[in-house]
Design an enzyme around this catalytic site. Structure first.
Site, PDB file in Angstrom:
ATOM      1  N   HIS A   1       0.849  -1.200   0.000  1.00  0.00           N
ATOM      2  CA  HIS A   1       0.000   0.000   0.000  1.00  0.00           C
ATOM      3  C   HIS A   1       0.883   1.248   0.000  1.00  0.00           C
ATOM      4  CE1 HIS A   1      -2.822  -3.092   1.617  1.00  0.00           C
ATOM      5  NE2 HIS A   1      -3.649  -2.466   0.798  1.00  0.00           N
TER       6      HIS A   1
ATOM      7  N   HIS B   1       1.289   1.651  -5.764  1.00  0.00           N
ATOM      8  CA  HIS B   1      -0.031   1.015  -5.730  1.00  0.00           C
ATOM      9  C   HIS B   1      -1.126   2.034  -6.031  1.00  0.00           C
ATOM     10  CE1 HIS B   1      -3.522  -1.242  -4.384  1.00  0.00           C
ATOM     11  NE2 HIS B   1      -3.781  -0.293  -3.502  1.00  0.00           N
TER      12      HIS B   1
ATOM     13  N   HIS C   1      -7.701   6.554  -2.441  1.00  0.00           N
ATOM     14  CA  HIS C   1      -8.413   5.430  -1.821  1.00  0.00           C
ATOM     15  C   HIS C   1      -7.632   4.731  -0.710  1.00  0.00           C
ATOM     16  CE1 HIS C   1      -5.843   2.779  -4.239  1.00  0.00           C
ATOM     17  NE2 HIS C   1      -6.292   1.779  -3.526  1.00  0.00           N
ATOM     18  N   ASP C   2      -6.314   4.868  -0.682  1.00  0.00           N
ATOM     19  CA  ASP C   2      -5.499   4.244   0.367  1.00  0.00           C
ATOM     20  C   ASP C   2      -4.647   5.267   1.106  1.00  0.00           C
ATOM     21  OD1 ASP C   2      -6.226   1.593   0.503  1.00  0.00           O
ATOM     22  OD2 ASP C   2      -4.814   0.906  -1.015  1.00  0.00           O
TER      23      ASP C   2
END
Length: 212
Positions: A67, A71, A107-108
């Site tokens: 992550h 990514h 999103h992360d």
């Protein structure tokens, strides 16, 4: 220059390999997607502000084995390419396109490198803030808007209030959809949508959540 040319030639396809580019190159290529869709013009958001957000997200990605910044770029590009291949991008409004891409970019955000189950057991302070359901995803979403609204970025300063809240609702739902605990739910939604011809805005939301 050769890497950038290769990236620009493949970024709209599933042939793109995020691992083959430097962090700086990935940041540049991400910006080009926004500009290719002319979202800066449609939404009156400058390329400078988009660059500031991209760099802010990059700086807030931790050095995890998976992550990490690469990514993020990989998911961003895949969401874009799948959106094009499926025809979804052509059905979305500029604001919806922007919501999908911003969600993929953020999103992360600040991912600690562990899943929600581990987090619940080891980081109770985050669970106190967000609850034990989709804990990470709620954090990613909150921090995404913190960065977009930061005085050094002010990405959304030109949005009308109603547009902002609609955009925020879309992005929050898309990021929450990345919770792997909801995988079966979205597999069922794919089967449901496969037999329909989506045109409604509510269906657009479902499709964006599925794409990511």
């Amino acid at each position: 220059e050769d890497s950038i040319a290769r990236g620009l030639a493949t970024i709209s396809t599933m042939e793109f390999d995020a691992d083959s580019y430097s962090d700086d190159e990935l940041a540049y290529l991400i910006l080009q997607v926004f500009l290719e869709l002319q979202l800066d013009q449609h939404l009156n958001i400058t390329a400078t502000k988009l660059s500031l957000l991209i760099e802010a997200v990059r700086k807030h990605m931790f050095d995890n084995p998976y992550h990490n910044w690469t990514h993020v770029a990989d998911v961003f590009q895949a969401s874009y390419a799948l959106g094009l291949a499926s025809g979804l991008m052509g059905r979305l409004s500029p604001l919806e396109q922007f919501a999908l891409l911003i969600s993929a970019l953020c999103h992360d955000l600040e991912h600690p490198g562990v899943n929600n189950l581990t987090l619940v057991k080891s980081k109770p302070e985050l669970c106190e803030l967000y609850g034990e359901s989709s804990t990470l995803e709620k954090h990613h979403s909150l921090r995404a808007f913190s960065l977009m609204l930061h005085r050094e970025v002010e990405l959304l300063s030109g949005m009308k209030t109603t547009t902002y809240y609609h955009f925020r609702d879309m992005v929050t739902k898309i990021i929450l959809a990345t919770d792997m605990g909801r995988h079966a739910e979205y597999c069922a939604k794919v089967k449901q949508l496969a037999s329909a011809a989506p045109t409604e805005e509510s269906t657009h939301q479902q499709e964006m959540e599925i794409i990511i």
